[in-house]
Design a protein around this motif. Structure first.
Motif, mmCIF file in Angstrom:
data_model
loop_
_atom_site.group_PDB
_atom_site.id
_atom_site.type_symbol
_atom_site.label_atom_id
_atom_site.label_comp_id
_atom_site.label_asym_id
_atom_site.label_seq_id
_atom_site.Cartn_x
_atom_site.Cartn_y
_atom_site.Cartn_z
ATOM 1 N N SER A 105 0.836 -1.191 0.000
ATOM 2 C CA SER A 105 0.000 0.000 0.000
ATOM 3 C C SER A 105 0.874 1.246 0.000
ATOM 4 N N SER A 106 0.217 2.391 -0.042
ATOM 5 C CA SER A 106 0.936 3.663 0.008
ATOM 6 C C SER A 106 1.237 4.097 1.430
ATOM 7 N N ALA A 107 0.777 3.328 2.420
ATOM 8 C CA ALA A 107 0.968 3.703 3.820
ATOM 9 C C ALA A 107 2.369 3.339 4.295
ATOM 10 N N GLU A 108 2.917 4.184 5.159
ATOM 11 C CA GLU A 108 4.180 3.873 5.822
ATOM 12 C C GLU A 108 3.942 2.764 6.841
ATOM 13 N N VAL A 109 4.832 1.767 6.862
ATOM 14 C CA VAL A 109 4.664 0.669 7.815
ATOM 15 C C VAL A 109 5.461 0.989 9.083
ATOM 16 N N VAL A 110 5.008 1.990 9.810
ATOM 17 C CA VAL A 110 5.545 2.335 11.117
ATOM 18 C C VAL A 110 4.337 2.505 12.025
ATOM 19 N N VAL A 111 4.078 1.495 12.864
ATOM 20 C CA VAL A 111 2.846 1.461 13.640
ATOM 21 C C VAL A 111 3.145 1.159 15.104
ATOM 22 N N PRO A 112 2.880 2.093 16.012
ATOM 23 C CA PRO A 112 2.935 1.752 17.439
ATOM 24 C C PRO A 112 1.667 0.984 17.821
ATOM 25 N N ALA A 113 1.839 -0.028 18.660
ATOM 26 C CA ALA A 113 0.710 -0.801 19.192
ATOM 27 C C ALA A 113 0.940 -0.962 20.687
ATOM 28 N N VAL A 114 0.046 -0.396 21.478
ATOM 29 C CA VAL A 114 0.253 -0.276 22.915
ATOM 30 C C VAL A 114 -0.732 -1.166 23.658
ATOM 31 N N LEU A 115 -0.220 -1.918 24.638
ATOM 32 C CA LEU A 115 -1.108 -2.732 25.451
ATOM 33 C C LEU A 115 -2.176 -1.861 26.096
ATOM 34 N N CYS A 116 -3.368 -2.414 26.164
ATOM 35 C CA CYS A 116 -4.511 -1.626 26.602
ATOM 36 C C CYS A 116 -5.511 -2.548 27.303
ATOM 37 N N THR A 117 -6.185 -2.027 28.300
ATOM 38 C CA THR A 117 -7.308 -2.725 28.915
ATOM 39 C C THR A 117 -8.580 -1.968 28.578
ATOM 40 N N ALA A 118 -9.514 -2.652 27.923
ATOM 41 C CA ALA A 118 -10.785 -2.046 27.526
ATOM 42 C C ALA A 118 -11.898 -2.670 28.356
ATOM 43 N N HIS A 119 -12.772 -1.826 28.868
ATOM 44 C CA HIS A 119 -13.804 -2.260 29.804
ATOM 45 C C HIS A 119 -15.179 -2.257 29.134
ATOM 46 N N GLY A 120 -15.974 -3.292 29.465
ATOM 47 C CA GLY A 120 -17.338 -3.356 28.969
ATOM 48 C C GLY A 120 -17.496 -4.095 27.655
ATOM 49 N N TRP A 121 -16.449 -4.784 27.208
ATOM 50 C CA TRP A 121 -16.474 -5.522 25.943
ATOM 51 C C TRP A 121 -16.061 -6.972 26.172
ATOM 52 N N ASP A 122 -16.493 -7.837 25.280
ATOM 53 C CA ASP A 122 -15.903 -9.165 25.149
ATOM 54 C C ASP A 122 -15.641 -9.392 23.662
ATOM 55 N N ILE A 123 -14.711 -10.299 23.366
ATOM 56 C CA ILE A 123 -14.285 -10.552 21.991
ATOM 57 C C ILE A 123 -14.733 -11.954 21.605
ATOM 58 N N VAL A 124 -15.618 -12.037 20.622
ATOM 59 C CA VAL A 124 -16.244 -13.295 20.242
ATOM 60 C C VAL A 124 -16.125 -13.485 18.729
ATOM 61 N N TYR A 125 -16.600 -14.631 18.265
ATOM 62 C CA TYR A 125 -16.551 -14.906 16.836
ATOM 63 C C TYR A 125 -17.754 -14.291 16.130
ATOM 64 N N SER A 126 -17.476 -13.667 15.006
ATOM 65 C CA SER A 126 -18.511 -13.075 14.162
ATOM 66 C C SER A 126 -19.169 -14.152 13.310
#
Length: 300
Positions: A105-126
């Motif tokens: 792609s035309s995007a620069e591949v420089v990406v910070p990814a920071v550990l995070c705690t998110a409240h009120g969600w769960d992650i399930v299969y679509s």
């Protein structure tokens, strides 16, 4: 310390059974196909997070322990204040998948990814099948549940490319007032973007399956790996289509690759027979999710 991209295995687009891919258990900076750990917790401010690298290793030319803000400036890419926080809970948190998405792609591949705690969600299969055959993840509202994920910090062009690679999702901006998310530095976000499936939530025996390998405190859902959820899907298919049985996961993946099975047809079947739209939106406050441009990074 240099960590090669190859140590994170294949991208799920190349190996659907590995979905969501190998995700580091720490904050990191992706620079093209190399991953550098970020020391965030002791920094107390994200701007002062340190990139753990070594001079002279042939790839990272910054000073050992260089501040993240200084590293982004030296790479000539968007600073933190011009980046958009995106809750990365599926393959978008996997370095191999991110590098694959941005490589051509035309995007620069420089990406910070920071550990995070998110409240009120769960992650399930679509209840949809990705173009490469994986049963992908989505979010559901889950009061009392906290999930450990990454917050990707994307520039404008990276957001555009990410949108193009997520045709099965709607991007929405979530207010931190309703759903709090705190970074490893302890800073909270005023708002952040989320991708939510257009197709609803997959139900197996009447209940969602949680994505295995994701820390989810307070969740009461049964977890499943990608391999296990594909086995469940094939069993459901064979029950509903006794005249067209699929002889196991390998036969399924072969049929996906040859397009003898069309992911769009599988998605339509799942939505009609084994899905709910209710869980993905029922607990959201009326103005929690809004269709507006992703906000810039704003920390408290």
């Amino acid at each position: 310390m240099r960590i090669e991209h190859s140590q994170f295995g294949m991208a799920p687009v190349d190996d659907p059974l590995c979905y969501p891919g190998q995700i580091p258990g720490y904050s990191y900076l992706l620079v093209r196909d190399v991953v550098y750990p970020l020391e965030v917790r002791s920094a107390r401010r994200l701007l002062e997070a340190r990139v753990v690298g070594r001079d002279g290793d042939g790839t990272y030319q910054g000073k050992k322990g260089e501040a993240l803000g200084d590293a982004l400036l030296r790479f000539g890419v968007a600073p933190l204040e011009l980046r958009h926080p995106v809750l990365s809970y599926g393959s978008n948190a996997a370095p191999a998948q991110l590098a694959r998405k941005y490589a051509n792609s035309s995007a620069e591949v420089v990406v910070p990814a920071v550990l995070c705690t998110a409240h009120g969600w769960d992650i399930v299969y679509s209840s949809h099948i990705s173009p490469y055959g994986a049963v992908a993840a989505t979010l559901i509202a889950s009061p009392g549940t906290s999930v450990g994920v990454h917050m990707g910090l994307m520039d404008d062009e990276q957001m555009r490319v990410l949108d193009e690679t997520e045709p099965n999702y709607r991007r929405r901006t979530l207010s931190g007032r309703d759903y709090s998310a705190s970074l490893e530095s302890g800073e909270a976000l005023d708002s952040f973007a989320v991708y939510i499936s257009r197709h609803g939530v997959l139900l197996v025996d009447g209940a969602p399956r949680r994505l295995a390998g994701v820390r989810a405190e307070g969740s009461g859902l049964e977890a499943a790996t990608e391999e296990a959820i594909l086995e469940e899907l094939i069993e459901l298919w064979n029950q509903d289509h006794p005249g067209q049985p699929i002889a196991g996961t390998n036969a399924y993946l072969k049929a996906i690759r040859s397009r003898a099975l069309d992911p769009r047809d599988l998605t339509s079947w799942l939505k009609q027979r084994h899905a709910t739209q209710h869980l993905s939106i029922s607990h959201l406050p009326p103005d929690a999710l809004v269709a507006r441009p992703a906000g810039r990074l704003c920390l408290n």
